[in-house]
Motif scaffolding. Sequence first.
Motif, PDB file in Angstrom:
ATOM      1  N   UNK A   7     -26.229 -33.742 -27.207  1.00 33.54           N
ATOM      2  CA  UNK A   7     -25.969 -32.540 -27.978  1.00 33.54           C
ATOM      3  C   UNK A   7     -24.783 -31.809 -27.335  1.00 33.54           C
ATOM      4  N   UNK A   8     -23.831 -31.444 -28.144  1.00 37.06           N
ATOM      5  CA  UNK A   8     -22.631 -30.765 -27.647  1.00 37.06           C
ATOM      6  C   UNK A   8     -22.918 -29.286 -27.392  1.00 37.06           C
ATOM      7  N   UNK A   9     -22.309 -28.761 -26.345  1.00 35.40           N
ATOM      8  CA  UNK A   9     -22.465 -27.339 -26.039  1.00 35.40           C
ATOM      9  C   UNK A   9     -21.694 -26.510 -27.055  1.00 35.40           C
ATOM     10  N   UNK A  10     -22.244 -25.341 -27.361  1.00 31.19           N
ATOM     11  CA  UNK A  10     -21.528 -24.418 -28.243  1.00 31.19           C
ATOM     12  C   UNK A  10     -20.366 -23.811 -27.476  1.00 31.19           C
ATOM     13  N   UNK A  11     -19.341 -23.447 -28.212  1.00 32.45           N
ATOM     14  CA  UNK A  11     -18.219 -22.779 -27.560  1.00 32.45           C
ATOM     15  C   UNK A  11     -18.648 -21.362 -27.201  1.00 32.45           C
ATOM     16  N   UNK A  12     -18.193 -20.860 -26.064  1.00 29.36           N
ATOM     17  CA  UNK A  12     -18.593 -19.506 -25.656  1.00 29.36           C
ATOM     18  C   UNK A  12     -18.029 -18.452 -26.619  1.00 29.36           C
ATOM     19  N   UNK A  13     -18.795 -17.410 -26.824  1.00 24.42           N
ATOM     20  CA  UNK A  13     -18.353 -16.312 -27.689  1.00 24.42           C
ATOM     21  C   UNK A  13     -17.304 -15.484 -26.947  1.00 24.42           C
ATOM     22  N   UNK A  14     -16.573 -14.655 -27.681  1.00 25.14           N
ATOM     23  CA  UNK A  14     -15.616 -13.769 -27.001  1.00 25.14           C
ATOM     24  C   UNK A  14     -16.292 -12.902 -25.942  1.00 25.14           C
ATOM     25  N   UNK A  15     -17.524 -12.468 -26.194  1.00 23.34           N
ATOM     26  CA  UNK A  15     -18.258 -11.657 -25.220  1.00 23.34           C
ATOM     27  C   UNK A  15     -18.555 -12.475 -23.965  1.00 23.34           C
ATOM     28  N   UNK A  16     -19.016 -13.726 -24.142  1.00 17.72           N
ATOM     29  CA  UNK A  16     -19.303 -14.580 -22.991  1.00 17.72           C
ATOM     30  C   UNK A  16     -18.058 -14.766 -22.123  1.00 17.72           C
ATOM     31  N   UNK A  17     -16.931 -14.993 -22.762  1.00 18.63           N
ATOM     32  CA  UNK A  17     -15.685 -15.178 -22.017  1.00 18.63           C
ATOM     33  C   UNK A  17     -15.283 -13.894 -21.288  1.00 18.63           C
ATOM     34  N   UNK A  18     -15.478 -12.758 -21.938  1.00 19.01           N
ATOM     35  CA  UNK A  18     -15.149 -11.463 -21.339  1.00 19.01           C
ATOM     36  C   UNK A  18     -16.002 -11.208 -20.102  1.00 19.01           C
ATOM     37  N   UNK A  19     -17.296 -11.465 -20.210  1.00 22.47           N
ATOM     38  CA  UNK A  19     -18.206 -11.254 -19.077  1.00 22.47           C
ATOM     39  C   UNK A  19     -17.838 -12.190 -17.933  1.00 22.47           C
ATOM     40  N   UNK A  20     -17.586 -13.452 -18.237  1.00 19.96           N
ATOM     41  CA  UNK A  20     -17.231 -14.423 -17.210  1.00 19.96           C
ATOM     42  C   UNK A  20     -15.973 -13.988 -16.462  1.00 19.96           C
ATOM     43  N   UNK A  21     -15.013 -13.462 -17.212  1.00 20.11           N
ATOM     44  CA  UNK A  21     -13.744 -13.022 -16.624  1.00 20.11           C
ATOM     45  C   UNK A  21     -13.917 -11.790 -15.732  1.00 20.11           C
ATOM     46  N   UNK A  22     -14.770 -10.861 -16.116  1.00 23.40           N
ATOM     47  CA  UNK A  22     -14.881  -9.590 -15.407  1.00 23.40           C
ATOM     48  C   UNK A  22     -15.996  -9.511 -14.366  1.00 23.40           C
ATOM     49  N   UNK A  23     -16.993 -10.379 -14.456  1.00 23.55           N
ATOM     50  CA  UNK A  23     -18.151 -10.292 -13.557  1.00 23.55           C
ATOM     51  C   UNK A  23     -17.769 -10.518 -12.095  1.00 23.55           C
ATOM     52  N   UNK A  24     -17.042 -11.576 -11.808  1.00 22.72           N
ATOM     53  CA  UNK A  24     -16.707 -11.882 -10.411  1.00 22.72           C
ATOM     54  C   UNK A  24     -15.882 -10.786  -9.776  1.00 22.72           C
ATOM     55  N   UNK A  25     -14.894 -10.284 -10.502  1.00 22.57           N
ATOM     56  CA  UNK A  25     -14.040  -9.243  -9.917  1.00 22.57           C
ATOM     57  C   UNK A  25     -14.820  -7.944  -9.708  1.00 22.57           C
ATOM     58  N   UNK A  26     -15.734  -7.623 -10.637  1.00 28.74           N
ATOM     59  CA  UNK A  26     -16.531  -6.401 -10.479  1.00 28.74           C
ATOM     60  C   UNK A  26     -17.432  -6.513  -9.263  1.00 28.74           C
ATOM     61  N   UNK A  27     -18.110  -7.646  -9.114  1.00 24.87           N
ATOM     62  CA  UNK A  27     -19.015  -7.817  -7.975  1.00 24.87           C
ATOM     63  C   UNK A  27     -18.246  -7.892  -6.654  1.00 24.87           C
ATOM     64  N   UNK A  28     -17.020  -8.421  -6.686  1.00 30.11           N
ATOM     65  CA  UNK A  28     -16.197  -8.458  -5.472  1.00 30.11           C
ATOM     66  C   UNK A  28     -15.782  -7.042  -5.068  1.00 30.11           C
ATOM     67  N   UNK A  29     -15.460  -6.209  -6.049  1.00 28.98           N
ATOM     68  CA  UNK A  29     -15.045  -4.831  -5.775  1.00 28.98           C
ATOM     69  C   UNK A  29     -16.229  -3.916  -5.459  1.00 28.98           C
ATOM     70  N   UNK A  30     -17.425  -4.278  -5.916  1.00 27.87           N
ATOM     71  CA  UNK A  30     -18.629  -3.470  -5.720  1.00 27.87           C
ATOM     72  C   UNK A  30     -19.763  -4.352  -5.198  1.00 27.87           C
ATOM     73  N   UNK A  31     -19.691  -4.797  -3.953  1.00 27.55           N
ATOM     74  CA  UNK A  31     -20.697  -5.737  -3.437  1.00 27.55           C
ATOM     75  C   UNK A  31     -22.109  -5.151  -3.340  1.00 27.55           C
ATOM     76  N   UNK A  32     -22.224  -3.835  -3.328  1.00 26.02           N
ATOM     77  CA  UNK A  32     -23.545  -3.212  -3.223  1.00 26.02           C
ATOM     78  C   UNK A  32     -24.255  -3.086  -4.571  1.00 26.02           C
ATOM     79  N   UNK A  33     -23.571  -3.416  -5.664  1.00 26.72           N
ATOM     80  CA  UNK A  33     -24.138  -3.289  -7.000  1.00 26.72           C
ATOM     81  C   UNK A  33     -24.941  -4.535  -7.387  1.00 26.72           C
ATOM     82  N   UNK A  34     -25.984  -4.342  -8.185  1.00 29.44           N
ATOM     83  CA  UNK A  34     -26.784  -5.465  -8.676  1.00 29.44           C
ATOM     84  C   UNK A  34     -26.113  -6.053  -9.918  1.00 29.44           C
ATOM     85  N   UNK A  35     -26.574  -7.239 -10.319  1.00 29.74           N
ATOM     86  CA  UNK A  35     -26.052  -7.845 -11.541  1.00 29.74           C
ATOM     87  C   UNK A  35     -26.357  -6.971 -12.751  1.00 29.74           C
ATOM     88  N   UNK A  36     -27.507  -6.319 -12.734  1.00 29.04           N
ATOM     89  CA  UNK A  36     -27.889  -5.436 -13.834  1.00 29.04           C
ATOM     90  C   UNK A  36     -26.878  -4.296 -13.979  1.00 29.04           C
TER      91      UNK A  36
END
Length: 80
Positions: free
Chosen positions: A1-30
């Motif tokens: 079964x082929x994977x669905x293509x990520x939505x624009x939201x999924x791509x946005x979160x993927x792009x911004x999550x790492x940089x946010x957590x790097x800049x704010x290491x004390x913050x939770x994923x929530x």
Amino acid sequence: KAKRTPSPYNLFVKEHMKSYLADHPDQTNKDAMKHIGALWKDAPENPKRGQEKVPKAAKRPRKVAAGVSEGTEVEPGSNT
């Protein structure tokens, strides 16, 4: 079964999550998701940006089984 293509939201979160957590290491994923969600609301990548929210339809009341709660009515012949 082929994977669905990520939505624009999924791509946005993927792009911004790492940089946010790097800049704010004390913050939770929530907390990070709350922040990124707020950014997404006005992001140019958001296809629904600037649109009004569509209200959800009212939920129908659920039937309650006989004897479960006082004061509830159950249709005659109903097994629930």
